[in-house]
Design a protein around this motif. Structure first.
Motif, short mmCIF file in Angstrom:
data_model
loop_
_atom_site.label_atom_id
_atom_site.label_comp_id
_atom_site.label_asym_id
_atom_site.label_seq_id
_atom_site.Cartn_x
_atom_site.Cartn_y
_atom_site.Cartn_z
N SER A 6 0.82 -1.22 0.00
CA SER A 6 0.00 0.00 0.00
C SER A 6 0.85 1.26 0.00
O SER A 6 0.38 2.33 -0.37
CB SER A 6 -0.94 0.00 1.21
N GLY A 7 2.09 1.14 0.44
CA GLY A 7 2.99 2.29 0.45
C GLY A 7 3.12 2.92 1.81
O GLY A 7 2.12 3.10 2.51
N GLY A 8 4.34 3.23 2.21
CA GLY A 8 4.57 3.91 3.47
C GLY A 8 4.93 2.96 4.60
O GLY A 8 4.58 1.77 4.59
N ALA A 9 5.64 3.50 5.58
CA ALA A 9 6.11 2.71 6.72
C ALA A 9 4.96 2.20 7.57
O ALA A 9 5.03 1.10 8.14
CB ALA A 9 7.08 3.54 7.57
N TYR A 10 3.87 2.99 7.67
CA TYR A 10 2.74 2.60 8.51
C TYR A 10 2.14 1.28 8.03
O TYR A 10 1.96 0.34 8.81
CB TYR A 10 1.69 3.71 8.51
N TYR A 11 1.82 1.20 6.74
CA TYR A 11 1.21 -0.02 6.21
C TYR A 11 2.18 -1.18 6.21
O TYR A 11 1.78 -2.34 6.41
CB TYR A 11 0.68 0.24 4.80
N LEU A 12 3.46 -0.89 6.01
CA LEU A 12 4.45 -1.95 6.09
C LEU A 12 4.52 -2.52 7.51
O LEU A 12 4.64 -3.73 7.70
CB LEU A 12 5.83 -1.41 5.68
N ALA A 13 4.40 -1.64 8.51
CA ALA A 13 4.41 -2.09 9.91
C ALA A 13 3.19 -2.94 10.22
O ALA A 13 3.29 -3.98 10.90
CB ALA A 13 4.48 -0.89 10.84
#
Length: 358
Positions: free
Chosen positions: A266-273
């Protein structure tokens, strides 16, 4: 806590306890600073439940029943106390796992799962929520005796929760009754196949009984969210004629709930976390599923497998799936811990009790 042969050393036990205590303290900080730490959209259902409890809104019978619990406890006008009690209830259930075990296993797998469960409970259960009440189901599964009577108590508790608070738990209870028959013979590969088959069976039941697309519940919710910023929304994976398309999409959704590649992309550190947390929980759980688990642990595995199979049919987004899974994380901890070496010393005793109780 005892540290029998096969368990952790005293130093490791102290370290594991310290991780738990620190996690709990951090969780209370999250709860007390919810408005500045956690986005409001995490708590939309909670605001609605509070409004019903205050008498300023109307909801369906399930929301009304949930609000009635908070109102009966005098929490409708005290959101801070409601938040603290919800989170504390989760901590107590997690602590009950440790008390039930009475020993420390080797390794830090269960400790890491416990820390994750504590922090997720602070985010998702530290507010007005239907999910707080699932903790009652979890504690029954933890303390009910092995054997037929304990199994019936667990099934009845699941049905009671479905009747009072969330309809899809009827399907969870039905699948639990079936999966329980094979739970003790499950290897990881068999558990995956059983979950996939359960999702397919639930999907077919929706098509046959309701005459709807198998993924109609999810698509219905998500159609009402068009234009909203829901980064973890679950979208169809394939476009096939119905009823096959809905069934296949539900099965693929189950796989994505375990391995949330769409969230990570989805993109971004938040979604990766978020993706990393979901994946880590399922990897830790998968590491513990094996043949010949004791009766109580096999029962917990059966519920978790049944629940995620139903999630694949109903959940509109990955964030909701994680929120609804959170009150069952004490069962994750139980399964992981009991699969370690310390559990082998007590399995024969528990199984003999199950035989006598049955």
């Amino acid at each position: 806590m005892r540290t029998p042969a096969g368990g952790a050393s005293d130093a490791a036990a102290i370290g594991q306890l310290a991780v738990f205590v620190v996690s709990v303290a951090l969780g209370y900080l999250v709860v007390l600073n919810r408005e500045t730490i956690v986005p409001d959209h995490f708590y939309a259902d909670g605001f609605f439940i509070q409004a019903i409890a205050l008498g300023t809104a109307d909801g369906d019978v399930k929301y009304t029943n949930t609000a009635a619990v908070y109102a009966a406890l005098g929490l409708a006008e005290n959101p801070l106390l409601a938040s603290l009690l919800g989170y504390t209830a989760a901590v107590v259930v997690l602590a009950a796992v440790w008390v039930q075990l009475r020993h420390w296993p080797r390794g830090w797998t269960a400790t890491a799962t416990t820390a994750l469960a504590v922090l997720l409970s602070a985010v998702y259960l530290g507010w007005y929520s239907k999910d707080v009440l699932v903790l009652a189901v979890a504690i029954v599964f933890l303390v009910a005796r092995p054997g037929r009577i304990g199994w019936l108590v667990c099934l009845a508790t699941s049905l009671a929760y479905a009747w009072l608070f969330r309809d899809y738990w009827f399907l969870v209870a039905a699948l639990f009754a079936g999966v329980s028959l094979v739970a003790r013979s499950l290897t990881l590969a068999r558990a995956i196949l059983v979950a996939l088959a359960a999702t397919a069976a639930a999907s077919i039941a929706i098509v046959v009984v309701l005459g709807a697309s198998a993924d109609a519940f999810r698509t219905g919710v998500n159609e009402s969210r068009i234009g909203m910023d829901v980064g973890t929304i679950i979208t169809p994976f394939v476009a096939l004629p119905e009823p096959l398309g809905g069934i296949v999409n539900n099965v693929l959704t189950l796989v994505a709930l375990w391995v949330p590649v769409p969230v990570a992309l989805s993109g971004g550190a938040y979604y990766l976390a978020i993706a990393a947390i979901i994946f880590a929980l399922w990897v830790l759980f998968a590491s513990a599923v094996r043949r010949d688990l004791d009766a109580r642990t096999a029962r917990a595995v059966a519920l978790i497998v049944s629940f995620v199979a139903v999630q694949a049919v109903f959940e509109p987004d990955y964030g909701s799936a994680l929120r609804h899974l959170t009150p069952l994380l004490p069962l994750f901890v139980w399964v992981i811990w009991r699969s370690r070496g310390a559990a082998r010393a007590v399995r024969v005793t528990e199984d003999s009790r199950a035989a006598s109780a049955g």
